[in-house]
Every structure is written in C-alpha cells, then in structure tokens.
Write a protein that holds these residues in place. Structure first.
Motif, PDB file in Angstrom:
ATOM      1  N   TYR A 230       0.896  -1.350  -0.104  1.00 21.36           N
ATOM      2  CA  TYR A 230      -0.028   0.037  -0.236  1.00 21.36           C
ATOM      3  C   TYR A 230       0.812   1.303   0.097  1.00 21.36           C
ATOM      4  CZ  TYR A 230       0.806  -0.578   5.179  1.00 21.36           C
ATOM      5  OH  TYR A 230       1.374  -0.799   6.259  1.00 21.36           O
ATOM      6  N   TYR A 231       0.251   2.529  -0.578  1.00 23.47           N
ATOM      7  CA  TYR A 231       0.822   3.603  -0.275  1.00 23.47           C
ATOM      8  C   TYR A 231       0.258   4.454   0.636  1.00 23.47           C
ATOM      9  CZ  TYR A 231       2.951   2.834  -4.881  1.00 23.47           C
ATOM     10  OH  TYR A 231       3.556   2.342  -6.011  1.00 23.47           O
ATOM     11  N   GLY A 329       4.120   8.382  -0.464  1.00 21.43           N
ATOM     12  CA  GLY A 329       5.131   7.284  -0.855  1.00 21.43           C
ATOM     13  C   GLY A 329       4.687   5.866  -0.563  1.00 21.43           C
ATOM     14  N   LYS A 330       5.683   4.974  -0.984  1.00 27.93           N
ATOM     15  CA  LYS A 330       5.296   3.593  -0.792  1.00 27.93           C
ATOM     16  C   LYS A 330       5.224   3.621   0.781  1.00 27.93           C
ATOM     17  CE  LYS A 330       7.507   2.241  -4.917  1.00 27.93           C
ATOM     18  NZ  LYS A 330       8.801   2.009  -5.567  1.00 27.93           N
ATOM     19  N   ALA A 331       4.538   2.567   1.244  1.00 27.39           N
ATOM     20  CA  ALA A 331       4.359   2.354   2.782  1.00 27.39           C
ATOM     21  C   ALA A 331       5.955   2.598   3.502  1.00 27.39           C
ATOM     22  CB  ALA A 331       3.878   1.006   3.111  1.00 27.39           C
ATOM     23  N   TYR A 332       6.756   1.620   3.037  1.00 26.11           N
ATOM     24  CA  TYR A 332       8.214   1.770   3.591  1.00 26.11           C
ATOM     25  C   TYR A 332       8.863   3.113   3.685  1.00 26.11           C
ATOM     26  CZ  TYR A 332      10.312   0.755  -0.794  1.00 26.11           C
ATOM     27  OH  TYR A 332      10.647   0.748  -2.316  1.00 26.11           O
ATOM     28  N   GLU A 333       8.373   3.958   2.495  1.00 20.94           N
ATOM     29  CA  GLU A 333       9.011   5.154   2.436  1.00 20.94           C
ATOM     30  C   GLU A 333       8.551   6.121   3.691  1.00 20.94           C
ATOM     31  OE1 GLU A 333      10.023   5.273  -2.240  1.00 20.94           O
ATOM     32  OE2 GLU A 333       8.009   6.028  -1.769  1.00 20.94           O
ATOM     33  N   ILE A 334       7.276   6.205   3.689  1.00 18.64           N
ATOM     34  CA  ILE A 334       6.621   6.984   4.899  1.00 18.64           C
ATOM     35  C   ILE A 334       7.137   6.455   6.115  1.00 18.64           C
ATOM     36  CG2 ILE A 334       4.508   7.998   5.617  1.00 18.64           C
ATOM     37  CD1 ILE A 334       5.369   9.022   2.967  1.00 18.64           C
ATOM     38  N   PHE A 335       7.059   5.171   6.178  1.00 17.78           N
ATOM     39  CA  PHE A 335       7.097   4.809   7.758  1.00 17.78           C
ATOM     40  C   PHE A 335       8.908   5.119   8.292  1.00 17.78           C
ATOM     41  CE2 PHE A 335       3.525   1.585   7.195  1.00 17.78           C
ATOM     42  CZ  PHE A 335       2.938   2.221   8.023  1.00 17.78           C
TER      43      PHE A 335
END
Ligand SMILES: Cc1cc2nc3c(=O)[nH]c(=O)nc-3n(C[C@H](O)[C@H](O)[C@H](O)COP(=O)(O)OP(=O)(O)OC[C@H]3O[C@@H](n4cnc5c(N)ncnc54)[C@H](O)[C@@H]3O)c2cc1C
Length: 476
Positions: A230-231, A329-335
C-alpha cells in the motif's frame, strides 16, 4: 533556508525553529575540538588471536567489552555454538536499545548473516523473515512480492529479532506491535535445540517469545502476517497544545495512524496523520528539501542553554513558523524516518483512555519544575495484544516517549517524569530507559511469573542473562 519547502514532520519540526533563529540573525556554534590525540587501539585480543572490538549502542549510553563476537553463517553453525560450551551469550540486533539488554563481557552473538525473506505466500499474505533482517529489508523485500508489513515503527534500521524482543511498535489504534504480526516463530534454546511455536503449538512459548528480551534463547526466524502493498499519505500540522490534547481521540479514530509531538515549554503540538492512499490520487510534487535538522535543532538547544529565560518564547517562536506539510510514498518510504539527532529515551505505555491526561501532566511538570529540555515528546496509540510481557498486554495503549540529546544529562529529567508514568499504571518499553525491577514488573504483568518460570526451564544455567536482565527478571 526557505521555511515553506522544509519538511515539517518529525525531522522538520525543530528545523523550522532553527531557521527562525537564523532569520532573526542569531548564531551559536556547536562546540568542537580540532586537536586529534593519538588513541590506543580499541578492544582486546580474543582467544583466536584476533582483535575483539568493544560494543556500544546507537546513542552511546550503553557499552561493553565482549570476550568474543560471533556471527554464525547458518542455523547449523548457531546450534554448534550453543552446544559447544556454556559461556554467557547475549544476542545483539542493530544496537538500537537504550536499556542495558545487550551488554556482556562474554559472547556477543549477532544473527546478521541469517537474513532475508522466504516462503512468501502472496495469497495468504504471509512470509518467513530471518532474525537478522533489518526492518527496511523486510519492507522492501515484501514490496517485491506485492506485500507490505501491517505496521512499522518510526525507523526501520532495527534487526527483525531485535525489534520483536522488545515489542517494537508504530502507531494506530487498530494496529498492534510487530510482535503481534508474528504467526509462528523458531528459536534455539540454551542446549542448542531448535523449538517451533505458534498459537496452536507450544503456545506458552509463542506468547513469551514474541517479547523475549533475548532471555529465552536465540530467535532464528518468524513467519509474519502482511497486507497487500500500500501507499501512504502523511499530513502533519502544528496546532495549539490545548487543541492537540482535546482532539487526541477524535484524530486517533479518524486515521489509520495518528501520533503527536508535544513541545516542552511551548504552547504547541505537532499532529501527524497517516492514511492509505490510492497511488492514482498521488499528486506530482517537487521533492522536499531535506536541510540539516541536526545543526538547527542543536543551535536552538545551545541558545536556550545560554538564555534559559527565553526558553518558552524561543520554542513558540520556532513552532509558530511551522507550515503544514503533506507527503506521499510507498508504505516503507513513509514509515522509515531518518534519525539524524542522537538522543536517549524513556518510553512508558499507559492505558489508552488516560493517555492524554498523563501527557498533559508531564508537560505541566516540565514547565512547573523548569526542567531544561526542549526535545519534542512523542505520543502514539497502539492496539492491545496477548504477548505476556508486551506493554500492550490485554489493553490498548498510549505510549509517551521522552527524549534528550545523547550528550546531555537525561537522568534528572527522566527521574522527574517516571513517577508520573507509574501513577497512570504505565509499563516501560523494554528497549528504553527505566528504573524498574522484578517486583514492579510482577505487579504490572499478570503472566510475569510464567515468563520467569519458562525462562528457567529453557535456560537453567542463565546463559542468556546479564546484570540488567537478572534485576528485571528477579534472578539472584
Ligand atoms: C532512533 C530510534 C528509534 C526508535 N523507534 C522506535 C519506535 O518507533 N517504536 C518502538 O517501539 N521502538 C523504537 N525504538 C526502540 C527499538 O526499536 C528497540 O529497542 C529494539 O528492540 C531495537 O532493536 P535492535 O535490532 O537494535 O536490537 P538490540 O537493541 O540490538 O537488542 C534488543 C534485544 O533483542 C535481543 N535480540 C536481538 N537479536 C536476537 C535474536 N536473534 N534472538 C533473541 N534475542 C535477540 C537482544 O538480546 C536484546 O535483548 C527506537 C530506537 C531508536 C534508537
């Protein structure tokens, strides 16, 4: 520095304060020395004739000199290590814990070579994750298979098993810790025997091992539940402290993830709301300027050291310059956030319903006692679980994290705040600073004695203990 292009989230919060000060024509240098003294070679010579380097954690408040460092290449090598002797062993992940979980003067064991994701089942949305895999590799690796972790903490440098050992968590009222995403787990015990556990197989071990403190054995891998990739859209904005405290629950209920950063001595609070977004709805945006948060933040703190009577004014002046910001962003970019300011941290989780009240009392105490701290206080909601030593055991939690710069004294600050957490029935984060010992843990966790008993059965000689754990688990 153009304030409107600066990232106004965790990193940008006090960058704006620094920027305001630059704009006001104020400068202060961060103390440094240009004289370089020759130093003795660090470490000791181990029994194999090779140098063994000392260890210290991310913030530098914990250190030790192990007699050996081992990094097994595979599970067989790990089992051989455990069977071959009876030396004391402490596992280390990425050294991101502030409490003294890791220090040992004997064997320091890292599973950094046991890493990666395998047995990915994108229909069932499950995957095996090896213990030494960094969380960033977990997220990015899953993305290749069209999957994302259900939730993540605010950095992704921890080793997977290191994060599980302390119930590492993110935020989200319907979302639990990383440990709550585990559906089965494999661990080697002190005798070098591999054990498997899940809710239906060795269920006691499963409920203990998902927050194991490295005290039960060596976790080799675990299977986790995931979601379709998810984004995310992250929106952050500054509001008054009064509004922030009053709207905690409303914003918690409205967003998949919601957290707050309260400013000690200020009248403001930063809200950060994160929700899933359809990638088709993501606007084309110019990249956000990153700047140097560290310098600006340090500058503000140094300035306040010289002019403590201006503390509140300076904090409010900086905070009032913070503009709302949205990023996608992609989930990992935001987290996964970059932490370029080193700090020490105390975090307690109180029952969700009293969280805002506890936070308000902490902020009030800091002001009243004039505690010299400006580091924002982070507050997050997390769903309850069934992991024996999880701070969220059988109750939804509100985690409050207090920080200070790594090179400033945190002890007086934390000593003033910790009793407030106790008053609200708080449970400390196992990986962060606290002063509790076994009797207090026994009073806070109904399965504490079961954990202690299971540990004794799995490791009767205490091979996996150190002084910190002996105190925490009541082992004489
Ligand atoms: C900048 C920063 C940001 C952070 N953000 C968050 C956050 O958002 N949320 C949160 O909850 N916490 C957060 N933390 C705390 C951190 O997630 C925990 O302390 C975590 O346990 C650290 O993981 P690690 O890989 O560094 O493990 P280490 O600190 O190296 O070790 C932690 C524990 O894991 C054990 N261990 C490691 N590997 C194994 C293994 N294979 N088998 C058994 N035991 C093992 C160790 O023995 C030790 O007891 C943060 C810490 C820092 C420094």
């Amino acid at each position: 520095m153009k304030i409107d292009r600066v990232r106004m989230n965790r990193r940008g919060l006090l960058k704006a304060a620094g920027a305001s000060l630059i704009a006001a024509g104020t400068t202060t240098s961060v103390g440094c020395s240009d004289s370089v003294k020759p130093q003795a070679e660090p470490g000791i010579i181990g029994k194999d004739g090779k140098r063994v380097l000392p260890w210290s954690n991310w913030s530098g408040n914990q250190s030790c000199q192990p007699s050996e460092r081992l990094i097994p290449k595979n599970v067989d090598e790990l089992l051989a290590i455990l069977k071959s002797g009876n030396q004391n062993i402490r596992c280390v992940g990425s050294s991101h814990s502030f409490s003294a979980l890791v220090p040992t003067n004997q064997t320091l064991l890292s599973l950094a070579r046991l890493r990666g994701i395998e047995n990915v089942d994108s229909a069932a949305m499950e995957a095996d994750v090896w213990a030494g895999t960094r969380l960033a590799q977990v997220s990015k690796g899953l993305w290749q298979h069209g999957m994302s972790p259900i939730n993540m903490p605010d950095i992704d440098t921890q080793a997977f098993a290191g994060a599980l050992a302390t119930s590492t968590h993110g935020t989200g009222k319907d979302l639990g810790t990383l440990s709550s995403q585990v559906i089965s787990l494999q661990m080697a015990d002190a005798r070098g025997k591999l054990l498997e556990c899940s809710p239906t197989m060795n269920s006691d071990l499963f409920n203990a091992a998902r927050n194991n403190l490295g005290a039960l054995g060596v976790v080799t891998k675990a299977r986790i539940k995931t979601e379709q990739a998810y984004y995310l859209k992250e929106h952050s904005w500054m509001m008054s402290e009064e509004e922030g405290l009053a709207r905690c629950e409303e914003l918690r209920d409205k967003h998949r993830h919601y957290e707050m950063y309260a400013l000690p001595h200020g009248d403001y609070m930063l809200g950060i709301a994160i929700d899933k977004i359809d990638p088709a709805d993501i606007p084309d945006e110019p990249p956000i300027e990153s700047g140097d948060a560290y310098e600006a933040f340090r500058m503000l703190a140094n300035l306040i050291d010289y002019m403590p009577f201006l503390r509140s004014w300076l904090v409010n002046f900086g905070a009032s310059g913070v503009e709302p910001e949205t990023r996608y962003g992609k989930a990992y970019e935001i987290f996964g956030n970059l932490r370029d300011i080193r700090f020490n941290e105390m975090e307690y989780t109180v029952p969700a319903e009293v969280g805002p009240q506890c936070l308000a009392e902490i902020l009030h105490t800091i002001k009243k006692q004039k505690i010299p701290v400006i580091f924002p206080i982070e507050a997050r909601y997390i769903k309850g679980d069934d992991v024996w030593l999880s701070p969220f055991y059988k109750r939804d939690g509100f985690s409050i994290s207090c920080h200070n710069f790594h090179d400033k004294d945190y002890k007086k600050y934390f000593a003033a705040i910790e009793p407030i957490f106790w008053k609200y029935d708080g449970r400390p984060h196992w990986g962060k600073i606290h002063t509790l010992a076994a009797p207090e843990f026994a009073a806070r966790y109904e399965r504490f004695n079961d954990f202690v008993k299971l540990r004794r059965e799995l490791d009767p000689d205490g091979r996996f203990l150190n002084d910190h754990l002996r105190k925490a688990l009541g082992v004489v």
